[in-house]
Design a protein around this motif. Structure first.
Motif, PDB file in Angstrom:
ATOM      1  N   SER A 264       0.781  -1.206   0.004  1.00 25.74           N
ATOM      2  CA  SER A 264      -0.120   0.062   0.041  1.00 25.74           C
ATOM      3  C   SER A 264       0.970   1.042   0.229  1.00 25.74           C
ATOM      4  CB  SER A 264      -0.827  -0.081   1.218  1.00 25.74           C
ATOM      5  OG  SER A 264      -1.613   1.276   1.286  1.00 25.74           O
ATOM      6  N   GLU A 267       2.689   1.629  -3.430  1.00 24.95           N
ATOM      7  CA  GLU A 267       1.908   1.825  -4.596  1.00 24.95           C
ATOM      8  C   GLU A 267       1.257   3.415  -4.488  1.00 24.95           C
ATOM      9  OE1 GLU A 267       1.320   0.326  -7.173  1.00 24.95           O
ATOM     10  OE2 GLU A 267       2.064  -1.749  -6.788  1.00 24.95           O
ATOM     11  N   GLU A 268       1.064   4.023  -3.284  1.00 28.91           N
ATOM     12  CA  GLU A 268       0.903   5.383  -2.977  1.00 28.91           C
ATOM     13  C   GLU A 268       1.844   6.142  -3.326  1.00 28.91           C
ATOM     14  OE1 GLU A 268      -2.266   6.711  -2.404  1.00 28.91           O
ATOM     15  OE2 GLU A 268      -2.999   4.784  -2.783  1.00 28.91           O
ATOM     16  N   VAL A 305      -6.273   2.562   0.292  1.00 32.93           N
ATOM     17  CA  VAL A 305      -6.830   4.230   0.201  1.00 32.93           C
ATOM     18  C   VAL A 305      -7.574   4.247  -0.871  1.00 32.93           C
ATOM     19  CG1 VAL A 305      -5.777   6.362  -0.069  1.00 32.93           C
ATOM     20  CG2 VAL A 305      -4.596   4.803   1.408  1.00 32.93           C
ATOM     21  N   GLU A 306      -8.816   4.835  -0.849  1.00 31.48           N
ATOM     22  CA  GLU A 306      -9.778   5.260  -2.153  1.00 31.48           C
ATOM     23  C   GLU A 306      -9.690   6.479  -2.364  1.00 31.48           C
ATOM     24  OE1 GLU A 306     -13.191   3.128  -1.248  1.00 31.48           O
ATOM     25  OE2 GLU A 306     -12.458   1.285  -1.143  1.00 31.48           O
ATOM     26  N   TRP A 307      -9.243   6.948  -3.330  1.00 30.18           N
ATOM     27  CA  TRP A 307      -9.183   8.430  -3.690  1.00 30.18           C
ATOM     28  C   TRP A 307     -10.620   8.688  -4.566  1.00 30.18           C
ATOM     29  CZ3 TRP A 307      -5.776  11.562  -1.569  1.00 30.18           C
ATOM     30  CH2 TRP A 307      -4.594  11.004  -1.035  1.00 30.18           C
ATOM     31  N   ARG A 310      -7.988  12.956  -7.082  1.00 33.08           N
ATOM     32  CA  ARG A 310      -6.327  13.116  -7.034  1.00 33.08           C
ATOM     33  C   ARG A 310      -5.756  14.450  -7.280  1.00 33.08           C
ATOM     34  NH1 ARG A 310      -2.802   8.963  -5.448  1.00 33.08           N
ATOM     35  NH2 ARG A 310      -3.922   7.108  -5.816  1.00 33.08           N
TER      36      ARG A 310
END
Length: 313
Positions: A264, A267-268, A305-307, A310
């Protein structure tokens, strides 16, 4: 300070390092379905089991059965841990089922004695024979150095000593050397200083791998420090499974850094792992149900995490 890598390699060690620390026997069927789910999550490397003596680690007595039963995508590289030549003999009976072999020893004499009842020199002598035979069998070899950042019994471990052992492993045939923060004693400043030093001592042809524990909550900070120090290869365990049985009676070591937490974060940050995070979280949920207890992973609890947007900031 090095630039951050665009992509990292992750070896999932939960099926070996994690399972072996569980007090209750995990059914072979459950181990197989968990490994299969990990393989379907996009993890490119999985340490499946260890061919140790069954009376030493009963949890891994079914090593051969697990290895023969798992069904993962063909591009997943499977590794097994072997403690000695007898373990290698057992592993080679299933040579067509795995691709890599890992060997291990500790950087500190006390920890090595408590862990395998040998001096460091005795361990190296035996591992040279193991590695020579593994190379003859066409296997890729990794040598893991435990207590590379500190020992719960001796305290400070000289970086020069770790480098000396790493060179011995390289010269014996290791393609990769893993540096283990076995009981979670490392800090980011230390990590940032040591990996460039070890790289200079070993040369560019050897893969350097970081293996952190989250004993004191510094696991991801140490991952970040390693990234900036040029490391792009990591070992971790889904669900934060694992620990160290020889961590000292006063301070038992908790698990490895959770693979899903590492994935996580990376990737973020725009660093590719090749891992399908939701599929990995499913594997952790399956492990939680099998073990019947909560696990230490943060992302498995909070979710990815759900954006919604962006936008900057």
């Amino acid at each position: 300070m090095a630039e951050l890598p665009q992509r990292v390699r992750i070896r999932e060690v939960g099926p070996r390092d994690g399972f072996q620390n569980e007090p209750e026997t995990i059914d072979t069927f459950d181990k197989v379905r968990l490994i299969d789910q990990l393989g379907r999550s996009g993890l490119g490397r999985i340490e499946v089991t260890s061919f140790v003596r069954p009376d030493v680690i009963p949890q891994l007595a079914d090593a051969a059965a697990v290895l023969e039963a798992i069904d993962v995508p063909p591009d997943v590289s499977l590794s097994v841990l072997v403690p000695n030549e007898r373990g290698l003999d057992r592993a080679l009976e299933h040579r067509d089922r795995f691709h890599e072999v890992s060997v291990f020893l500790s950087a500190s004499e006390t920890h090595n004695r408590r862990n395998v009842n040998r001096s460091v020199a005795e361990s190296l002598d035996g591992l040279r024979r193991v590695l020579a035979r593994a190379r003859e069998a066409g296997l890729r070899c990794e040598g893991v150095i435990s207590t590379a950042f500190g020992c719960p019994f001796e305290g400070f471990v000289a970086p020069e000593r770790v480098a000396e052992i790493a060179r011995e492993l390289r010269d014996a045939g290791c393609d990769e050397v893993g540096f283990g923060d076995t009981t979670g004693m490392a800090n980011p400043k230390q990590v940032g200083a040591l990996f460039p030093y070890w790289r200079d001592m070993l040369g560019a042809e050897i893969e350097l791998t970081a293996h952190f524990h989250n004993t004191r909550g510094q696991g991801l900070a140490n991952v970040l420090a390693a990234l900036y120090a040029g490391v792009d290869s990591f070992e971790s365990s889904f669900g934060e499974l694992g620990g160290c049985p020889e961590s000292g009676p006063a301070h038992p070591a908790t698990g490895n850094i959770a693979t899903e937490d590492v994935v996580s974060m990376l990737e973020e940050m725009g660093i590719a792992t090749g891992v399908d995070l939701p599929a990995l979280i499913v594997a952790t949920g399956m492990a939680r149900d099998v073990l019947g207890r909560a696990l230490g992973s943060h992302v498995a609890t909070a979710g990815p995490v759900e954006w919604r947007t962006r936008g900057a900031g």
